[in-house]
Design a protein around this motif. Structure first.
Motif, PDB file in Angstrom:
ATOM      1  N   GLU A  70       0.827  -1.220   0.000  1.00  0.00           N
ATOM      2  CA  GLU A  70       0.000   0.000   0.000  1.00  0.00           C
ATOM      3  C   GLU A  70       0.851   1.255   0.000  1.00  0.00           C
ATOM      4  OE1 GLU A  70      -2.681  -0.283   3.325  1.00  0.00           O
ATOM      5  OE2 GLU A  70      -3.539  -2.169   2.562  1.00  0.00           O
ATOM      6  N   LEU A  71       1.951   1.207   0.731  1.00  0.00           N
ATOM      7  CA  LEU A  71       2.812   2.391   0.816  1.00  0.00           C
ATOM      8  C   LEU A  71       3.812   2.463  -0.342  1.00  0.00           C
ATOM      9  CD1 LEU A  71       3.559   2.320   4.664  1.00  0.00           C
ATOM     10  CD2 LEU A  71       2.189   4.020   3.452  1.00  0.00           C
ATOM     11  N   GLY A  72       3.866   1.376  -1.121  1.00  0.00           N
ATOM     12  CA  GLY A  72       4.798   1.359  -2.254  1.00  0.00           C
ATOM     13  C   GLY A  72       6.260   1.450  -1.832  1.00  0.00           C
ATOM     14  N   ILE A  73       6.594   0.799  -0.733  1.00  0.00           N
ATOM     15  CA  ILE A  73       7.963   0.937  -0.200  1.00  0.00           C
ATOM     16  C   ILE A  73       8.815  -0.319  -0.357  1.00  0.00           C
ATOM     17  CG2 ILE A  73       7.402   2.764   1.476  1.00  0.00           C
ATOM     18  CD1 ILE A  73       7.149   0.532   3.606  1.00  0.00           C
ATOM     19  N   ARG A  74       8.271  -1.352  -1.015  1.00  0.00           N
ATOM     20  CA  ARG A  74       8.971  -2.633  -1.079  1.00  0.00           C
ATOM     21  C   ARG A  74      10.412  -2.489  -1.570  1.00  0.00           C
ATOM     22  NH1 ARG A  74      10.436  -6.552  -4.538  1.00  0.00           N
ATOM     23  NH2 ARG A  74       9.834  -5.315  -6.352  1.00  0.00           N
ATOM     24  N   GLU A  75      10.603  -1.673  -2.576  1.00  0.00           N
ATOM     25  CA  GLU A  75      11.933  -1.575  -3.197  1.00  0.00           C
ATOM     26  C   GLU A  75      12.916  -0.752  -2.375  1.00  0.00           C
ATOM     27  OE1 GLU A  75      11.252  -0.202  -7.232  1.00  0.00           O
ATOM     28  OE2 GLU A  75      11.481  -2.281  -7.913  1.00  0.00           O
ATOM     29  N   ARG A  76      12.425  -0.100  -1.350  1.00  0.00           N
ATOM     30  CA  ARG A  76      13.388   0.627  -0.512  1.00  0.00           C
ATOM     31  C   ARG A  76      13.300   0.206   0.948  1.00  0.00           C
ATOM     32  NH1 ARG A  76      11.477   6.082   1.443  1.00  0.00           N
ATOM     33  NH2 ARG A  76       9.309   6.275   0.827  1.00  0.00           N
ATOM     34  N   THR A  77      12.762  -0.988   1.148  1.00  0.00           N
ATOM     35  CA  THR A  77      12.658  -1.498   2.513  1.00  0.00           C
ATOM     36  C   THR A  77      13.726  -2.563   2.761  1.00  0.00           C
ATOM     37  OG1 THR A  77      10.300  -1.027   2.642  1.00  0.00           O
ATOM     38  CG2 THR A  77      11.139  -2.719   4.126  1.00  0.00           C
ATOM     39  N   ILE A  78      14.316  -2.513   3.945  1.00  0.00           N
ATOM     40  CA  ILE A  78      15.270  -3.549   4.355  1.00  0.00           C
ATOM     41  C   ILE A  78      14.769  -4.123   5.675  1.00  0.00           C
ATOM     42  CG2 ILE A  78      17.655  -4.046   5.009  1.00  0.00           C
ATOM     43  CD1 ILE A  78      18.377  -1.504   3.254  1.00  0.00           C
ATOM     44  N   GLY A  79      14.551  -5.419   5.695  1.00  0.00           N
ATOM     45  CA  GLY A  79      14.063  -6.085   6.894  1.00  0.00           C
ATOM     46  C   GLY A  79      15.208  -6.717   7.663  1.00  0.00           C
ATOM     47  N   VAL A  80      15.012  -6.834   8.967  1.00  0.00           N
ATOM     48  CA  VAL A  80      16.002  -7.511   9.805  1.00  0.00           C
ATOM     49  C   VAL A  80      15.296  -8.653  10.531  1.00  0.00           C
ATOM     50  CG1 VAL A  80      17.753  -7.265  11.598  1.00  0.00           C
ATOM     51  CG2 VAL A  80      17.201  -5.304  10.129  1.00  0.00           C
TER      52      VAL A  80
ATOM     53  N   ALA B   1      18.749  -7.489  16.566  1.00  0.00           N
ATOM     54  CA  ALA B   1      18.140  -6.885  15.374  1.00  0.00           C
ATOM     55  C   ALA B   1      18.054  -5.360  15.466  1.00  0.00           C
ATOM     56  CB  ALA B   1      16.768  -7.502  15.112  1.00  0.00           C
ATOM     57  N   PRO B   2      17.681  -4.779  16.623  1.00  0.00           N
ATOM     58  CA  PRO B   2      17.601  -3.311  16.644  1.00  0.00           C
ATOM     59  C   PRO B   2      18.966  -2.646  16.415  1.00  0.00           C
ATOM     60  CG  PRO B   2      16.391  -4.256  18.497  1.00  0.00           C
ATOM     61  CD  PRO B   2      17.180  -5.372  17.884  1.00  0.00           C
TER      62      PRO B   2
END
Ligand SMILES: Cc1ncc(C[n+]2csc(CCOP(=O)(O)OP(=O)(O)O)c2C)c(N)n1
Lengths: 374, 258
Positions: free
Chosen positions: B43-53, B78-79
């Motif tokens: 929805e936020l269109g952030i997939r391509e600039r998101t990094i998960g830990v 992780a934090p």
């Protein structure tokens, strides 16, 4: 660039900045703190990342995350802090991301003291963290060498995707010497093809140290060992002094090597044919160089500021072919040149037995020096 | 408007989830949490600039399921790892996904300081009142009297201490921008959880500091209950101890309609 009078810790910090450092994470600990303080001033001023972490555990894991972005990143600490970082180091090694770590070693074990020591040799050179991994470990003996090795450290870390340690001691960190800083390198603009920076217009990337299937973990271990083999073949660094005609060789690194050199010069003035081999890479260790000396020398004196941690590696190479003697000071004590000189003189006059344990003999000789009463 | 059947997709895999089959046990709510996060990323269109830990715990393989860049942290760290990434890449969206052992036990130092610094990251905290991955030991969030494999007689608060309410605890820190607790036990609460996840990301996108959504979750396998009984147990036992609510909502978020 002209020479200036520089304190070791600050020189190493500024050298890292000029090598294109993008992020620094650390926690205060003497005798390393000036390095962190220098970063706290310079890094934000340059628009780069600086963070004083809540602990060395956090610092090493911040470094781990930052390294995953492919940026040039660094932390620094001193012995107890490095002990705390061991878990993170193992993860970093398992993930194969490059980092540079400066350890300004102090007296231990435990809280110990803040005086110069080389007691971290084992925990850095021979692991400390779990699993099989080998960091590159560089040991400077002067402020200038510390500067040069910091710059080299970043290049090596990136070339081999590995951990590179600068193992200095409190002496190198605190001492002021004239030295020349390198020119400012620009921050890099291209990042490696494994870097995690957001999957913009490309497949996602994952950086992890988990290989749940032992078959895959074994392959990873094999790859790490292959890289280590390359490092061993290509990256050994050392300095030789008066070795051409030497009959006796002193082996020492960092501050102990530097004091050893003073002792060697004094012995030379007395006509004793003695030289110095000063390993600069403690890992990879200069094995072939020592190997080449063995057939033509009468004895080796290993000098350290610990209880003989590198001694073990030397004994492993020598394998009883040449007598080996040891002289160390521990717990933050630093040997004087004439202590080493008298060891050299004794070695030459009395000879050294080929058998027996050099550490046991050293303890007997050291007892009166430290006023040990039993 | 196209009204053919094929065009009326009302439910599908979010783009931000991969096609990998999840390894979670039947009745586990990790899958729901993953999906909600992925829907919000879409929805936020952030997939391509998101990094998960990812954490160490049952969701250690979270990176297999999210179609974005991911790293895998050491247990509890992780934090700190997220901090390192965010400080180097401030314009990326960075989130951690952590269990209660990971976040509230071994990683207590890292989470408190990330929140205290107002680290601009989002944390999704899965509170299932137990250590799932290591097969059911007591967690810092295990309820008084709750039986686990390391509190076989039930958690005795005299010797084992009291459960930690992390959302309340972290909400006291000035660096926290958004700290709430939600539950995944029924559709209404799941919808509320999704809104909270959205607000957590909005907090980060607006630079309002640390955000955390605590998600009350089930662990049927280690609770020894059926999936349905687990949902009921969560509602009847966990919610009274861990009330659903907003503990910190930064002013600018209050006007946001999501
Ligand atoms: C340093 C360290 N200590 C212990 C472990 C073992 N361990 C793995 S997962 C875990 C607990 C995970 O529980 P939780 O965070 O609640 O997540 P869940 O599995 O319930 O989703 C533990 C203790 C580890 N991997 N590393």
């Amino acid at each position: 660039m002209a020479k200036e009078l520089l304190k070791g810790n600050i020189a190493m910090a500024e050298a890292a900045i000029r090598a294109g450092l993008e992020g620094y994470f650390g926690y205060p600990i003497t005798p390393q703190t000036e390095l962190l303080e220098w970063m706290s001033e310079r890094m934000p001023a340059l628009g780069r990342a600086f963070l004083q972490a809540e602990s060395e555990v956090a610092a090493i894991n911040m470094l781990y995350g930052a390294a995953c972005t492919g940026a040039r990143v660094m932390t620094s600490s001193s012995s107890p802090g490095i002990s705390l970082m061991m878990e993170g180091l193992s993860y970093i090694a398992g993930t194969e991301v490059p980092v540079v770590i400066i350890d300004v070693v102090r007296g231990g074990p435990g809280l110990g003291n803040i005086a110069p020591s080389q007691g971290d040799y084992n925990q850095i050179v021979h692991g400390g963290g779990h699993g099989d991994y080998h960091p590159i470990v560089l040991a400077p003996a002067s402020v200038q060498e510390a500067i040069d090795l910091v710059v080299l450290a970043f290049d090596l870390a990136e070339k081999y995707r590995t951990i590179v340690f600068i193992m200095a001691d409190g002496n190198i960190g605190q001492m002021m010497e004239p030295a020349e800083l390198p020119p400012m390198r620009p921050i890099k603009t291209e990042y490696p093809d494994w870097a995690v920076r957001g999957a913009m217009g490309r497949e996602r990337r994952i950086l992890s140290s988990i290989y749940i299937d032992p078959k895959d973990e074994e392959v990873t271990n094999y790859r790490l060992m292959q890289v280590w083999n390359q490092i061993q073949a290509n990256e050994i660094r050392y300095r030789e002094y008066y070795l051409d005609d030497a009959e006796y060789v002193v082996i020492g690194f960092g501050t102990a090597g530097r004091i050893g050199l003073s002792a060697v010069r004094m012995a030379r003035a007395e006509g004793i044919k003695v030289g110095l081999l000063r390993p600069i890479t403690l890992s990879p260790f200069p094995v072939p160089q020592i190997e080449r000396l063995i057939p033509r020398i009468k004895g080796i004196l290993v000098v350290e500021m610990n209880a003989g941690q590198m001694l073990e590696d030397v004994l492993n190479i020598v394998k009883g072919r040449v007598p080996v003697e040891f002289y160390g000071r521990m717990g933050g004590m630093v040997p004087f040149p004439d202590e080493i000189l008298s060891e050299i003189q004794r070695m030459v006059c009395e000879g050294i037995p080929l058998d027996g344990d050099p550490r046991q003999r050293w303890m007997k000789r050291l007892a009166p020096v430290i006023h040990w009463q039993n | 408007m196209d009204t053919t059947l094929s065009a009326q997709i009302v439910y599908q895999r979010p783009q931000s989830l991969t096609e990998a089959t999840m390894h979670y046990c039947p009745g586990c709510t990790h899958g729901i949490a993953h999906r909600l996060i992925a829907e919000v990323m879409d929805e936020l269109g952030i997939r391509e600039r998101t990094i998960g830990v990812a954490p160490v715990g049952c969701s250690v393989f979270a990176y297999n399921y999210f179609d974005c860049d991911f790293v895998e942290a050491a247990h509890g760290r992780a934090p700190a790892m997220a901090t390192g990434i965010k400080r180097l890449l401030p314009d990326r969206v960075v989130f951690t996904y952590q269990g209660d052992g990971d976040l509230a036990s071994i990683g207590m130092g890292e989470i408190v300081h990330a929140a205290g610094r107002g680290e601009n990251i989002s944390v999704f905290f899965i509170n299932n009142a137990i250590y799932g991955m290591t097969s059911g030991q007591m967690a810092p969030t295990t309820l008084p009297g709750q039986k686990t494999t390391s509190s076989p007689q039930g958690r005795d608060v005299e010797t084992m201490g009291y459960p930690l309410r992390m959302a309340e605890l972290l909400s006291n820190l000035d660096g926290a921008g958004y700290v709430v607790r939600r539950s995944l036990h029924d559709p209404k609460n799941i919808r509320m959880a999704k809104k909270a996840i959205r607000l957590a990301f909005e907090t980060q996108l607006r630079g309002l500091g640390f955000s955390m959504v605590e998600l009350l979750s089930t662990c049927s396998t280690n609770w020894g209950l059926s999936p349905l009984e687990s949902l009921k147990w969560l509602e009847e036992h966990m919610i009274p101890y861990y009330p659903i609510g907003d503990f910190k909502v930064a002013e600018p978020l209050k006007e946001l309609k999501v």
